[in-house]
Structures are given as structure tokens and as C-alpha cells.
Design a protein around this motif. Structure first.
Motif, PDB file in Angstrom:
ATOM      1  N   ASP A 167       0.863  -1.178   0.000  1.00  0.00           N
ATOM      2  CA  ASP A 167       0.000   0.000   0.000  1.00  0.00           C
ATOM      3  C   ASP A 167       0.901   1.229   0.000  1.00  0.00           C
ATOM      4  O   ASP A 167       1.488   1.579   1.016  1.00  0.00           O
ATOM      5  CB  ASP A 167      -0.892  -0.012   1.243  1.00  0.00           C
ATOM      6  N   SER A 168       1.002   1.878  -1.143  1.00  0.00           N
ATOM      7  CA  SER A 168       1.939   2.995  -1.269  1.00  0.00           C
ATOM      8  C   SER A 168       1.571   4.174  -0.381  1.00  0.00           C
ATOM      9  O   SER A 168       2.407   5.018  -0.085  1.00  0.00           O
ATOM     10  CB  SER A 168       2.021   3.450  -2.729  1.00  0.00           C
ATOM     11  N   TYR A 169       0.314   4.245   0.057  1.00  0.00           N
ATOM     12  CA  TYR A 169      -0.096   5.355   0.913  1.00  0.00           C
ATOM     13  C   TYR A 169       0.454   5.213   2.333  1.00  0.00           C
ATOM     14  O   TYR A 169       0.530   6.194   3.068  1.00  0.00           O
ATOM     15  CB  TYR A 169      -1.614   5.460   0.952  1.00  0.00           C
ATOM     16  N   SER A 170       0.816   4.005   2.717  1.00  0.00           N
ATOM     17  CA  SER A 170       1.333   3.797   4.068  1.00  0.00           C
ATOM     18  C   SER A 170       2.788   3.347   4.067  1.00  0.00           C
ATOM     19  O   SER A 170       3.366   3.105   5.116  1.00  0.00           O
ATOM     20  CB  SER A 170       0.492   2.752   4.817  1.00  0.00           C
ATOM     21  N   ALA A 171       3.409   3.248   2.884  1.00  0.00           N
ATOM     22  CA  ALA A 171       4.774   2.746   2.783  1.00  0.00           C
ATOM     23  C   ALA A 171       5.787   3.884   2.788  1.00  0.00           C
ATOM     24  O   ALA A 171       5.608   4.891   2.100  1.00  0.00           O
ATOM     25  CB  ALA A 171       4.938   1.908   1.523  1.00  0.00           C
ATOM     26  N   MET A 172       6.848   3.695   3.542  1.00  0.00           N
ATOM     27  CA  MET A 172       7.909   4.682   3.656  1.00  0.00           C
ATOM     28  C   MET A 172       9.266   4.020   3.430  1.00  0.00           C
ATOM     29  O   MET A 172       9.527   2.932   3.949  1.00  0.00           O
ATOM     30  CB  MET A 172       7.899   5.334   5.039  1.00  0.00           C
ATOM     31  N   LEU A 173      10.112   4.702   2.681  1.00  0.00           N
ATOM     32  CA  LEU A 173      11.496   4.272   2.547  1.00  0.00           C
ATOM     33  C   LEU A 173      12.289   4.868   3.698  1.00  0.00           C
ATOM     34  O   LEU A 173      12.194   6.060   3.982  1.00  0.00           O
ATOM     35  CB  LEU A 173      12.072   4.766   1.217  1.00  0.00           C
ATOM     36  N   VAL A 174      13.068   4.022   4.373  1.00  0.00           N
ATOM     37  CA  VAL A 174      13.913   4.493   5.466  1.00  0.00           C
ATOM     38  C   VAL A 174      15.251   4.931   4.872  1.00  0.00           C
ATOM     39  O   VAL A 174      15.971   4.117   4.298  1.00  0.00           O
ATOM     40  CB  VAL A 174      14.135   3.391   6.517  1.00  0.00           C
ATOM     41  N   LEU A 175      15.571   6.206   5.001  1.00  0.00           N
ATOM     42  CA  LEU A 175      16.755   6.778   4.367  1.00  0.00           C
ATOM     43  C   LEU A 175      18.012   6.539   5.191  1.00  0.00           C
ATOM     44  O   LEU A 175      17.997   6.622   6.418  1.00  0.00           O
ATOM     45  CB  LEU A 175      16.566   8.282   4.176  1.00  0.00           C
ATOM     46  N   GLY A 176      19.102   6.244   4.495  1.00  0.00           N
ATOM     47  CA  GLY A 176      20.405   6.166   5.142  1.00  0.00           C
ATOM     48  C   GLY A 176      20.838   4.756   5.479  1.00  0.00           C
ATOM     49  O   GLY A 176      20.022   3.864   5.688  1.00  0.00           O
ATOM     50  N   ASP A 177      22.156   4.571   5.528  1.00  0.00           N
ATOM     51  CA  ASP A 177      22.707   3.265   5.878  1.00  0.00           C
ATOM     52  C   ASP A 177      22.448   2.923   7.339  1.00  0.00           C
ATOM     53  O   ASP A 177      22.283   1.758   7.686  1.00  0.00           O
ATOM     54  CB  ASP A 177      24.219   3.240   5.613  1.00  0.00           C
ATOM     55  N   ALA A 178      22.454   3.927   8.193  1.00  0.00           N
ATOM     56  CA  ALA A 178      22.261   3.718   9.625  1.00  0.00           C
ATOM     57  C   ALA A 178      20.999   4.433  10.071  1.00  0.00           C
ATOM     58  O   ALA A 178      20.970   5.648  10.185  1.00  0.00           O
ATOM     59  CB  ALA A 178      23.470   4.229  10.405  1.00  0.00           C
ATOM     60  N   ALA A 179      19.942   3.677  10.292  1.00  0.00           N
ATOM     61  CA  ALA A 179      18.665   4.218  10.753  1.00  0.00           C
ATOM     62  C   ALA A 179      18.068   3.209  11.725  1.00  0.00           C
ATOM     63  O   ALA A 179      17.366   2.282  11.322  1.00  0.00           O
ATOM     64  CB  ALA A 179      17.722   4.469   9.583  1.00  0.00           C
ATOM     65  N   PRO A 180      18.345   3.358  13.004  1.00  0.00           N
ATOM     66  CA  PRO A 180      17.912   2.349  13.974  1.00  0.00           C
ATOM     67  C   PRO A 180      16.404   2.307  14.171  1.00  0.00           C
ATOM     68  O   PRO A 180      15.738   3.339  14.204  1.00  0.00           O
ATOM     69  CB  PRO A 180      18.617   2.790  15.273  1.00  0.00           C
ATOM     70  N   LEU A 181      15.885   1.093  14.290  1.00  0.00           N
ATOM     71  CA  LEU A 181      14.520   0.870  14.723  1.00  0.00           C
ATOM     72  C   LEU A 181      14.546   0.866  16.245  1.00  0.00           C
ATOM     73  O   LEU A 181      15.252   0.058  16.854  1.00  0.00           O
ATOM     74  CB  LEU A 181      13.988  -0.460  14.188  1.00  0.00           C
ATOM     75  N   LEU A 182      13.796   1.770  16.872  1.00  0.00           N
ATOM     76  CA  LEU A 182      13.805   1.908  18.323  1.00  0.00           C
ATOM     77  C   LEU A 182      12.672   1.109  18.952  1.00  0.00           C
ATOM     78  O   LEU A 182      11.613   0.923  18.349  1.00  0.00           O
ATOM     79  CB  LEU A 182      13.671   3.384  18.707  1.00  0.00           C
TER      80      LEU A 182
END
Length: 255
Positions: A167-182
Motif C-alpha cells: 500500500d503505497s499510501y502507508s509505505a515509507m522508505l527508510v533513508l540512510g545506511d544507519a537508521a535504527p529501529l527503536l
């Protein structure tokens, strides 16, 4: 997806593939957005306020990994005839904030929105309007690679390489090599989510929040810095080769 131009309308059709969810793109009109998503922005400005916890879990993103598990930018356009020359001119115009130079790189009927905005004169007008922040949008696109499909070029690369079943309306690309999931807002890192695609709840997405609650492709829930999230329906640039030269046929966001 195979696309040709007549001259710019089919570029718009190509750009609806992400929201089509398996349907064929329509050259005359984009697919109607769900009411909930319609009021939401398709790009993410810098955060300006503290996050507001979402009352419900973001929807998971189905099959939202490439074969390598990453959607890091690639440049598939570099080998296309005359593309390096065009890319250099594009980067130069953006760096110098030269609206007239951008107009020279664009088709006369360049598409600028889904409400009928088009043409190089309108492009120059919008670029010269500081409220539009279009130069910043172009700055953001340049490092995100380029994809080729049906003889057309699209920037960023992910636009034509995201899975068709999301669903492109809810999909996001996470930018950057280092982007921690908290583990929570302001919490501890659980894993690195850089260059993956995650799902959000569009109705609770706060563009000014410091972090946003997301769901990864494997169903894991967590929080990611909002400034590192880019909508798949954010601004993209579509170009077409004409008479041995590339022309920008669309610079547009949304669906």
C-alpha cells in the motif's frame, strides 16, 4: 511496466503504478485515493514537534524487501545514451538554483501536479517561489538514484523498484545506511532499518514528530526518526529521451 509517451500524459500513468496495487496504470486519471489518505501529505518536512503515540499499530508492509533486503539507491540510468550529460546539467542547475536552466532541461508541457499544472513557465514560477521549497525537493532526489523502465528514467530509483503488492499510501522508505529501529519513542535501538521499506498508519502520521511508529516487512513494530522516512509517493522526476537529448517530462508528488 512498459510505458511510452504522448507526450507527458503517460508519464503520469507510469507514476501511478505504486498506488495501483496490481491494477493497470491509467493515462487519463490516477487511481482515486482512499478518503483517509487523501488529506495526508506525500512528503516529510523536518520534524518540528514531539511525537504523538499512534493509537493503533501501523499495517505491516507485504513483501517489502528486495532480493538483497535493501532498497539502497542504485543508478540504472548511467549507461543510457546521453544520460551522464543530462545528469550533470541537472545537478548544476539545482546547485546554482537556476530556474531557467531547469526549464531548458524540461519538456514544454512538463507535468507538475495532478490538477493540470504544467509547462516550463509554471515550473520557473514555482521554483522561484521560496514557499514551494521545490529546490529542496530536488536536492533530496539527487542522491536517491535512478531507474529505467520502458525507455523512461525515474528518480528516485525506488519509485520503479518497490514491490507492487504494498500500500503505497502507508509505505515509507527508510533513508540512510544507519537508521535504527527503536523499541519506543526515544528508546533503545533494536535493529538497523536503513534502506528498508516500512509501514505507517497514515491517519496518525505527524510530519512534525521526532519519531514515527512503524511496522517492518516481517511484522516487527518500533519507532524511527521521522526525518529518515520518505513516502513512496513523494516527489519524483521522470525524464524521456527526445531527439538524442533527455527532457524532464514530470516533476510531481502524490497520486
Amino acid at each position: 511496466m512498459t510505458v511510452s509517451f504522448a507526450p507527458h500524459l503517460l508519464a503520469i500513468a507510469a507514476m501511478t503504478v505504486l498506488a495501483g496495487c496490481g491494477s493497470e496504470p491509467n493515462a487519463s486519471a490516477s487511481s482515486p485515493a482512499p478518503d483517509k489518505a487523501a488529506a495526508k501529505p506525500f512528503h516529510t518536512p523536518l520534524p518540528t514537534s514531539e511525537p504523538v503515540p499512534a493509537p493503533s499499530d501501523p499495517a505491516p508492509v507485504a513483501s517489502a524487501t528486495s532480493e538483497s533486503g535493501s532498497y539502497a539507491p542504485q543508478d540504472d540510468c548511467a549507461r543510457e545514451p546521453e544520460w551522464p550529460t543530462f545528469r550533470k546539467a541537472l545537478a548544476g542547475a539545482i546547485k546554482s538554483r537556476d530556474a531557467q536552466a531547469m526549464a531548458k532541461l524540461a519538456a514544454p508541457d512538463i507535468s507538475l501536479d495532478y490538477g493540470g499544472g504544467n509547462g516550463t513557465a509554471e515550473l520557473v514560477k514555482r521554483l522561484n517561489d521560496p514557499q514551494s521549497k521545490l529546490w529542496q525537493e530536488l536536492d533530496a532526489i539527487l542522491p536517491l538514484g535512478c531507474a529505467v523502465q520502458g525507455g523512461l528514467a525515474a528518480m528516485p530509483w525506488v519509485f520503479w523498484n518497490a514491490p507492487e503488492d504494498i500500500d503505497s499510501y502507508s509505505a515509507m522508505l527508510v533513508l540512510g545506511d544507519a537508521a535504527p529501529l527503536l523499541d519506543k519513542a526515544g528508546g533503545k535501538p533494536v535493529t538497523n532499518a536503513g534502506w528498508t521499506i516500512v509501514g505507517i498508519d497514515p491517519m496518525d502520521f505527524d510530519t512534525g514528530a521526532k519519531t514515527t511508529r512503524v511496522t517492518t516487512h516481517d511484522g516487527r513494530k518500533g519507532w524511527i526518526e521521522t526525518r529518515k522516512l520518505r513516502s513512496l509517493l513523494d516527489y519524483r522526476l521522470i525524464a524521456e529521451p527526445k531527439d538524442g537529448q533527455w527532457q524532464i517530462t514530470a516533476f510531481i508528488a502524490g497520486d
